[in-house]
Design a protein around this motif. Sequence first.
Motif, PDB file in Angstrom:
ATOM      1  N   TRP A 198      31.003  -5.131 -47.028  1.00  0.00           N
ATOM      2  CA  TRP A 198      32.063  -6.089 -47.381  1.00  0.00           C
ATOM      3  C   TRP A 198      32.201  -6.216 -48.898  1.00  0.00           C
ATOM      4  CZ3 TRP A 198      31.254 -10.383 -50.401  1.00  0.00           C
ATOM      5  CH2 TRP A 198      29.910 -10.692 -50.658  1.00  0.00           C
ATOM      6  N   MET A 252      34.161  -7.371 -42.459  1.00  0.00           N
ATOM      7  CA  MET A 252      34.034  -5.922 -42.318  1.00  0.00           C
ATOM      8  C   MET A 252      33.890  -5.595 -40.841  1.00  0.00           C
ATOM      9  SD  MET A 252      31.380  -3.051 -42.277  1.00  0.00           S
ATOM     10  CE  MET A 252      30.893  -3.886 -40.878  1.00  0.00           C
ATOM     11  N   THR A 296      35.484 -12.493 -46.468  1.00  0.00           N
ATOM     12  CA  THR A 296      35.690 -11.056 -46.267  1.00  0.00           C
ATOM     13  C   THR A 296      35.085 -10.699 -44.911  1.00  0.00           C
ATOM     14  OG1 THR A 296      35.444 -10.696 -48.644  1.00  0.00           O
ATOM     15  CG2 THR A 296      35.349  -8.748 -47.238  1.00  0.00           C
ATOM     16  N   ASN A 312      37.705  -3.405 -44.438  1.00  0.00           N
ATOM     17  CA  ASN A 312      37.441  -4.717 -45.017  1.00  0.00           C
ATOM     18  C   ASN A 312      38.771  -5.459 -45.130  1.00  0.00           C
ATOM     19  OD1 ASN A 312      34.659  -4.488 -45.495  1.00  0.00           O
ATOM     20  ND2 ASN A 312      34.972  -3.487 -47.473  1.00  0.00           N
TER      21      ASN A 312
END
Length: 393
Positions: free
Chosen positions: A283, A317, A315, A364
């Motif tokens: 991330w 991922m 964020t 991401n």
Amino acid sequence: MTDRVRRVSEAAPRIAVVGGGQLARMMAPPAVMLGIPLRLLAEGEGVSAAQVVPDQLVGDYRDLATLRRATDGCEVVTFDHEHVPTEHLHALEEDGVAVRPGPDALVHAQDKVVMRERMTALGAPQPRHATVASAEDVTEFGLPCVLKVSRGGYDGKGVWVVRDPADVEEPLRVAQERGVRLLAEELVAFRRELSALVARAPSGQAATYPVVATTQLDGICHEVIAPAPDLDPGLAGEAQELALRIAGELGVTGILAVELFETSDGRILINELAMRPHNTGHWSQDGAVTSQFENHLRAVLDLPLGSPEPRVPWTVMVNVLGGPDPDVGRLYDGYPHALARDPRLRVHLYGKDLRPGRKVGHVNAYGEDLDEVLERARHAAAWFRGDLGNESE
Ligand code: ADP
């Protein structure tokens, strides 16, 4: 004039990287940015990192002569994986190459039994555990439990949840065949899994990333949310301090990831350690001021570290795994939709062939609203995987 002016290729220290997987591949962009040349020891022609690092040789990392050729002219050697034999790393150190992380630290990421013993000595919180050598030992330890081979496991391979005495046979046999020890651990009823990531330079400087929440599917990291939602700030601080203390005590250079269980009664327990850029830190490529890959390179060169602070509130991922369709073209066919739907999405593909369940990339997504960011990241990953009708025509 030429006597006084050093050429860039001579002035910059060269870093050897052992292993040609995606972690080595993702060290390349920050190396390019910093003007630091990499030399790759790849396990095969055209593997993930070999596609992007021109200075490379193909060979076996278990062979000392090959390792010496790969590190010749390099100041530092670092790793994409943790499988290089410890005695070879000591030999390279004697040759004058800085091995980072060093062999005495790295062994704690190579051998789960060694790691557990050291964590016990440090008084670090971990699940109840014991080494076992027979079915009787396992029964005595108590079922259900988790059995793990001490060395050579990855992505859940070499980990068994054992509920019945009959399930003990296979792990015992595998451990014996491979000549490794078997570790029994209590089956932790965790609320979720967390990861505390730090970068540490030989000078002692360290950078601490926010603690993230990670979800595994079939033993493979699937999704990471940075920072971990609703994590008690006291517990987050405890996890960060623990990671810093371990990095310092073990003398880790580069990235250390401490994989943790968060229990329902608000404790953290160590699952395992990794000493290289880690899936739970991907991330940071798009969500932090300095990515884990850049900080890994800075740390192994003993340069000042970059800020690990987040650029945005959230964020997410999500890994892209291979699905049933082996046509790698489907990944690229997915670009027009995925990129048009979400201009803030960052896509990272590893140049790998598709096999079911194989990690071939990640996405991401970042933003201000967690639910919205989660939806965007999950949609994109599912689209690339082909779960949403992304058919190549
Ligand atoms: P690997 O080295 O293959 O990554 P891990 O030790 O991280 O193996 O285990 C893989 C996964 O198995 C963990 O992420 C976790 O989901 C589960 N697991 C491992 N140890 C335990 C445990 N003691 N209790 C409950 N689940 C566990």
